[in-house]
Design an enzyme around this catalytic site. Structure first.
Site, short mmCIF file in Angstrom:
data_model
loop_
_atom_site.label_atom_id
_atom_site.label_comp_id
_atom_site.label_asym_id
_atom_site.label_seq_id
_atom_site.Cartn_x
_atom_site.Cartn_y
_atom_site.Cartn_z
N TYR A 17 36.57 42.48 29.17
CA TYR A 17 35.44 41.85 29.85
C TYR A 17 34.13 42.47 29.38
O TYR A 17 33.06 41.93 29.65
CB TYR A 17 35.53 42.01 31.37
CG TYR A 17 36.71 41.34 32.03
CD1 TYR A 17 37.58 40.51 31.33
CD2 TYR A 17 36.96 41.56 33.38
CE1 TYR A 17 38.67 39.92 31.97
CE2 TYR A 17 38.03 40.98 34.02
CZ TYR A 17 38.90 40.17 33.32
OH TYR A 17 39.97 39.61 33.96
N HIS A 29 46.85 44.08 30.18
CA HIS A 29 46.20 42.78 30.37
C HIS A 29 47.14 41.61 30.07
O HIS A 29 47.22 40.66 30.84
CB HIS A 29 44.95 42.71 29.51
CG HIS A 29 43.91 41.77 30.02
ND1 HIS A 29 42.57 41.90 29.73
CD2 HIS A 29 44.00 40.67 30.81
CE1 HIS A 29 41.88 40.94 30.32
NE2 HIS A 29 42.73 40.17 30.96
#
Length: 279
Positions: free
Chosen positions: A51, A109
């Site tokens: 991110y 992730h």
């Protein structure tokens, strides 16, 4: 301020029953949105290396005035760091970027099964937990097979699996696996992102019956299914409304009707964890 229930994890720690998704909140605007979310009462903040906002999240926490112990900060290991030693280095760097003594929750992730190093990545997270860099370790977007692979490899059961989950993709089979293994479920894009099911009769009717918004119905649906939703909004009013889901209760038929909206092609994009590779 809304009092948020706490959910106990299989490692004995606890996290809030609803969190705040921070993608793609970056820079000054991201800082303002995350600061607003903390002010509204969010105490679980979900970030990720990919991110590119761990620094923003850390700065917002530091500026919030809220005791560090009262905030659960969560981030994710990227696919390019799946080798065990690389995963350990990556965890330390995430800790430094977040500006915390310990990362509360670190997740893998994506499993990246084509590359096939998720077992190595999991060993890295186990080591980071042993070193005290991370408190709780878990995964994201893992299937039942991926989960069983890493458990068989290490004997360590993830505390969390964060997955795509919303009314059009309710993940009933994987939820059952999580219950069997003692894994808590978090939901990314819990409202359905660009394709919310707000106008579907089960959601609209429940919203009218309880005097709440369709978004609140969906978030309450998650909570009653034992799922921790991570809604994202940069709008203070919506942030507050998304937290305000503990003053009403859906009936069992209402919950079942929302779940029945699920469909085989309900994913938001081609994010099948058996094929998707994230680096």
């Amino acid at each position: 301020m809304t009092e948020i229930p706490q959910i106990t994890l299989n490692d004995g720690s606890s996290i809030p029953a609803i969190g705040f998704g921070t993608y793609p909140l970056v820079g000054d605007e991201g800082f303002d949105a995350i600061t607003s979310a903390i002010g509204a009462g969010y105490r679980l903040l979900d970030s990720a290396v990919n991110y590119e906002n761990e620094g923003t999240v850390g700065a917002a926490i530091a500026a919030s005035g809220v005791e560090r112990a009262d905030i659960t900060v969560q981030t994710k290991l990227p696919g390019r760091h799946h080798e065990t030693e690389a995963a350990v280095r990556s965890g330390w760097e995430s800790r430094y970027r977040l500006g915390v003594e310990q990362i509360d929750v670190l997740l893998i992730h994506w499993p990246n099964p084509i590359t096939g190093k998720y077992r190595e990545a999991w060993r890295g997270l186990v080591e980071l937990q042993r070193q005290g860099v991370v408190g709780t370790i878990g995964v994201s977007n893992f299937t039942e097979q991926h989960l069983r692979d890493i458990i068989d490899e290490t004997g360590v059961v993830p505390a969390i699996n964060q997955i795509e989950l919303h009314p059009r993709f309710p993940q009933e089979e994987l939820l059952a696996v999580h219950r069997e293994l003692g894994i808590r479920t978090e939901a990314w894009s819990p409202l359905g992102k660009r394709k919310p099911a707000y106008e579907e009769a089960p959601i609209a009717d429940a919203a009218a019956a309880h005097g709440v918004s369709p978004a609140q119905v969906i978030l309450r649906w998650h909570f009653q299914r034992g799922v921790i939703p991570l809604p994202k909004s940069a709008t203070p009013e919506r942030q507050a409304a998304n937290l305000d889901i503990f003053g009403f209760e859906l009936t069992e038929p209402e919950v079942a009707a929302v779940t029945a909206l699920g469909r085989a092609d309900g994913r938001l994009f081609d994010g099948d964890p058996n094929r998707h590779e994230e680096h």
